[in-house]
Design a protein around this motif. Structure first.
Motif, PDB file in Angstrom:
ATOM      1  N   LEU A 247       0.840  -1.204   0.000  1.00  0.00           N
ATOM      2  CA  LEU A 247       0.000   0.000   0.000  1.00  0.00           C
ATOM      3  C   LEU A 247       0.872   1.249   0.000  1.00  0.00           C
ATOM      4  O   LEU A 247       0.606   2.199  -0.755  1.00  0.00           O
ATOM      5  N   LEU A 248       1.902   1.266   0.822  1.00  0.00           N
ATOM      6  CA  LEU A 248       2.803   2.421   0.873  1.00  0.00           C
ATOM      7  C   LEU A 248       3.425   2.683  -0.491  1.00  0.00           C
ATOM      8  O   LEU A 248       3.467   3.830  -0.962  1.00  0.00           O
ATOM      9  N   SER A 249       3.912   1.622  -1.140  1.00  0.00           N
ATOM     10  CA  SER A 249       4.505   1.780  -2.460  1.00  0.00           C
ATOM     11  C   SER A 249       3.503   2.357  -3.450  1.00  0.00           C
ATOM     12  O   SER A 249       3.840   3.244  -4.247  1.00  0.00           O
ATOM     13  N   SER A 250       2.269   1.890  -3.384  1.00  0.00           N
ATOM     14  CA  SER A 250       1.228   2.380  -4.300  1.00  0.00           C
ATOM     15  C   SER A 250       0.935   3.858  -4.071  1.00  0.00           C
ATOM     16  O   SER A 250       0.772   4.627  -5.022  1.00  0.00           O
ATOM     17  N   LEU A 251       0.867   4.250  -2.806  1.00  0.00           N
ATOM     18  CA  LEU A 251       0.553   5.644  -2.491  1.00  0.00           C
ATOM     19  C   LEU A 251       1.706   6.570  -2.877  1.00  0.00           C
ATOM     20  O   LEU A 251       1.489   7.675  -3.383  1.00  0.00           O
ATOM     21  N   GLU A 252       2.927   6.117  -2.640  1.00  0.00           N
ATOM     22  CA  GLU A 252       4.088   6.950  -2.990  1.00  0.00           C
ATOM     23  C   GLU A 252       4.207   7.120  -4.498  1.00  0.00           C
ATOM     24  O   GLU A 252       4.555   8.200  -4.982  1.00  0.00           O
ATOM     25  N   ASN A 253       3.916   6.068  -5.243  1.00  0.00           N
ATOM     26  CA  ASN A 253       4.049   6.118  -6.699  1.00  0.00           C
ATOM     27  C   ASN A 253       2.778   6.564  -7.399  1.00  0.00           C
ATOM     28  O   ASN A 253       2.762   6.759  -8.618  1.00  0.00           O
ATOM     29  N   GLN A 254       1.691   6.694  -6.623  1.00  0.00           N
ATOM     30  CA  GLN A 254       0.374   7.035  -7.182  1.00  0.00           C
ATOM     31  C   GLN A 254      -0.011   6.091  -8.324  1.00  0.00           C
ATOM     32  O   GLN A 254      -0.603   6.488  -9.325  1.00  0.00           O
ATOM     33  N   SER A 255       0.318   4.826  -8.120  1.00  0.00           N
ATOM     34  CA  SER A 255      -0.080   3.771  -9.057  1.00  0.00           C
ATOM     35  C   SER A 255       0.062   2.437  -8.343  1.00  0.00           C
ATOM     36  O   SER A 255       0.779   2.320  -7.349  1.00  0.00           O
ATOM     37  N   PHE A 256      -0.631   1.416  -8.855  1.00  0.00           N
ATOM     38  CA  PHE A 256      -0.548   0.099  -8.233  1.00  0.00           C
ATOM     39  C   PHE A 256      -0.675  -0.979  -9.296  1.00  0.00           C
ATOM     40  O   PHE A 256      -1.107  -0.724 -10.423  1.00  0.00           O
ATOM     41  N   LEU A 257      -0.289  -2.177  -8.899  1.00  0.00           N
ATOM     42  CA  LEU A 257      -0.435  -3.345  -9.768  1.00  0.00           C
ATOM     43  C   LEU A 257      -1.551  -4.215  -9.234  1.00  0.00           C
ATOM     44  O   LEU A 257      -1.601  -4.510  -8.038  1.00  0.00           O
ATOM     45  N   ARG A 258      -2.457  -4.631 -10.120  1.00  0.00           N
ATOM     46  CA  ARG A 258      -3.454  -5.603  -9.700  1.00  0.00           C
ATOM     47  C   ARG A 258      -2.767  -6.929  -9.394  1.00  0.00           C
ATOM     48  O   ARG A 258      -1.688  -7.218  -9.919  1.00  0.00           O
ATOM     49  N   ASN A 259      -3.396  -7.746  -8.583  1.00  0.00           N
ATOM     50  CA  ASN A 259      -2.879  -9.088  -8.335  1.00  0.00           C
ATOM     51  C   ASN A 259      -2.893  -9.863  -9.650  1.00  0.00           C
ATOM     52  O   ASN A 259      -3.939 -10.001 -10.283  1.00  0.00           O
ATOM     53  N   GLY A 260      -1.720 -10.295 -10.063  1.00  0.00           N
ATOM     54  CA  GLY A 260      -1.598 -11.008 -11.329  1.00  0.00           C
ATOM     55  C   GLY A 260      -1.388 -10.090 -12.515  1.00  0.00           C
ATOM     56  O   GLY A 260      -1.254 -10.570 -13.637  1.00  0.00           O
TER      57      GLY A 260
END
Length: 451
Positions: A247-260
């Motif tokens: 979650l921290l990585s997603s918030l810092e980068n303002q992007s995320f990877l879906r599972n898979g």
């Protein structure tokens, strides 16, 4: 930011022409020649609108529309059907299934552009309304005119001068969720959705699926649902350590990877997190990662227990009395001054949540117009005896928690006639997790209906 439109049509000349025209109008455009590609683009790129042909080689557009409707995806991406072989019946069926409009080929470009503009405007309003409906609150502003509550409301005003993350602390039942709503409703992104997740009791796998979704699934991740608005994470210290890091990585980068998934999904989300743990304790025991704590704790808000602003008790009593009278058709009862003073001086270990339950029980079981002091004393004594007789303080923590949860859930089920859905809604727990908890505690909902 330019709207992203997905054109689904198996005729290359048509989808190429539409793509060219829409790009000239300033839209971002993707094309798909079949249902498989359409599903993939819909899942990975989250278009703002879809132009969908009815006849395709692998699946017809009506079936695809129905699939997206059942997945709740039409709120996020409205669909305009296009076809050269449509009938009145087909058009009626498409609109019944949730299509915004039906346009016949050959397509009138002027009509298409007008329809697209209106559909995008409608979708914006729908998303705003969906965000408001998702978590309807009886209280839209924290109640009370005590010094503490007045200062808290002023603090929220200062917090909302900046669109930063917020970390809310406070005992269970103090109103952390209410303050999260209040912050959102008065923030710069108040028109966006307010999405809430309670991670306590969820496995690490479930937490990951809720927050980040799964590649190819028709269900949006919570981070996607909160786009342009607020994601409220209740019980942040109950989140798995690896999920906290992700979650921290997603918030810092303002992007995320879906599972898979392999392609990052851009997000614009404000996060409000809450915990009932003392922050020093949560950090010391490792329940809350230090790096995530420092990211979230740009500004903090501590909600005091009710006994620290007991002068607000009479106002809260009157408010919840009116709520139950108006919404549950319970006869009105009035608290005498002596009864109010006794409740003002009560310790309220369960805080505002306990006060609400006390009001409800008094209204349901009382048979007089006035709520007298002796009735209050009897109710409070009963509650204290229940706790003392259980010898709960002599048990190991796991056993004590299990005993309390058993008594608590049985009470809730009895109070709501054994209706698991209503209990899940009242206590803020997802129905599937509640069923799992009831099975673990060997509680049969059907046997808990009020006698």
């Amino acid at each position: 930011m330019a709207a992203h439109i997905l054109v689904v049509d198996d005729e290359p000349d048509i989808h190429s022409l539409i793509k060219e025209i829409l790009e000239d109008e300033g839209y971002l455009v993707s094309v798909a020649a079949n249902g498989i590609t359409a599903r993939q683009i819909r899942s990975e790129q989250r278009p703002d609108l879809i132009l969908l042909d009815i006849w395709m080689p692998d699946i017809d557009g009506i079936s695809l529309l129905k699939e997206w409707r059942e997945g709740g995806l039409l709120i996020d991406s409205p669909v305009i059907m296009i076809s050269g072989h449509g009938t009145v019946e087909t058009a009626v069926e498409a609109t019944r299934l949730g299509a915004y409009d039906f346009i016949e080929k050959p397509v009138s470009i002027s009509k298409l552009l007008i329809t697209i503009g209106r559909a995008l405007e409608m979708a914006t309003l729908q998303r705003e309304n969906y965000g408001l409906r998702r978590n309807v609150q009886l209280v839209t502003e924290p109640l009370g005119h005590s010094r503490l509550m007045t200062e808290l409301r002023e603090q929220v005003k200062r917090i909302n001068q900046h669109n930063t993350s917020v970390l809310i602390s406070g005992e269970s039942g103090t109103g952390r969720s209410l303050f999260a709503h209040y912050i959102h409703q008065n923030s710069q992104n108040q028109t966006g959705p307010f999405v809430q997740v309670r991670v306590a009791g969820m496995s690490a796998e479930s937490q990951a699926l809720e927050l980040f979704g799964r590649q190819g699934s028709n269900t949006l991740a919570l981070l996607e649902q909160a786009e342009g608005g607020t994601l409220f994470i209740k019980d942040i210290a109950e989140m798995d350590d690896a999920i906290q890091a992700r979650l921290l990585s997603s918030l810092e980068n303002q992007s995320f990877l879906r599972n898979g998934g392999a392609e990052p999904i851009a997000i614009n989300v404000r996060v409000i997190a809450a915990t009932a743990y003392e922050l020093d304790e949560a950090l010391k025991t490792g329940r809350l990662r230090e790096d995530l704590y420092y990211y979230l704790n740009v500004v903090s808000l501590h909600i005091p227990p009710l006994h620290e602003h007991c002068e607000d008790v009479p106002e809260l009593l009157e408010f919840y009395t009116n709520i139950f009278v108006n919404q549950e058709n319970i006869p009105y009862r009035h608290f005498t001054v002596a009864a109010q003073n006794r409740l003002r001086n009560y310790s309220w270990p369960g805080n505002v949540r306990e006060l609400k339950t006390v009001v409800q029980r008094l209204l349901i079981f009382g048979d007089k117009n006035m709520i007298e002091l002796d009735e209050i004393e009897q109710l409070l004594k009963f509650g204290t005896e229940q706790m003392n007789n259980s010898s709960i303080y002599d048990l190991p923590l796991r056993k004590a928690r299990e005993q309390f949860e058993t008594a608590y859930l049985k009470h809730q089920l009895q109070d709501l006639g054994g209706n698991v859905s209503k209990v899940a809604s009242r206590i803020g727990l997802e129905r599937t997790h509640l069923y799992r908890k009831l099975r673990a505690l060997k509680i049969d909902p059907k046997k808990q209906k009020r006698l």
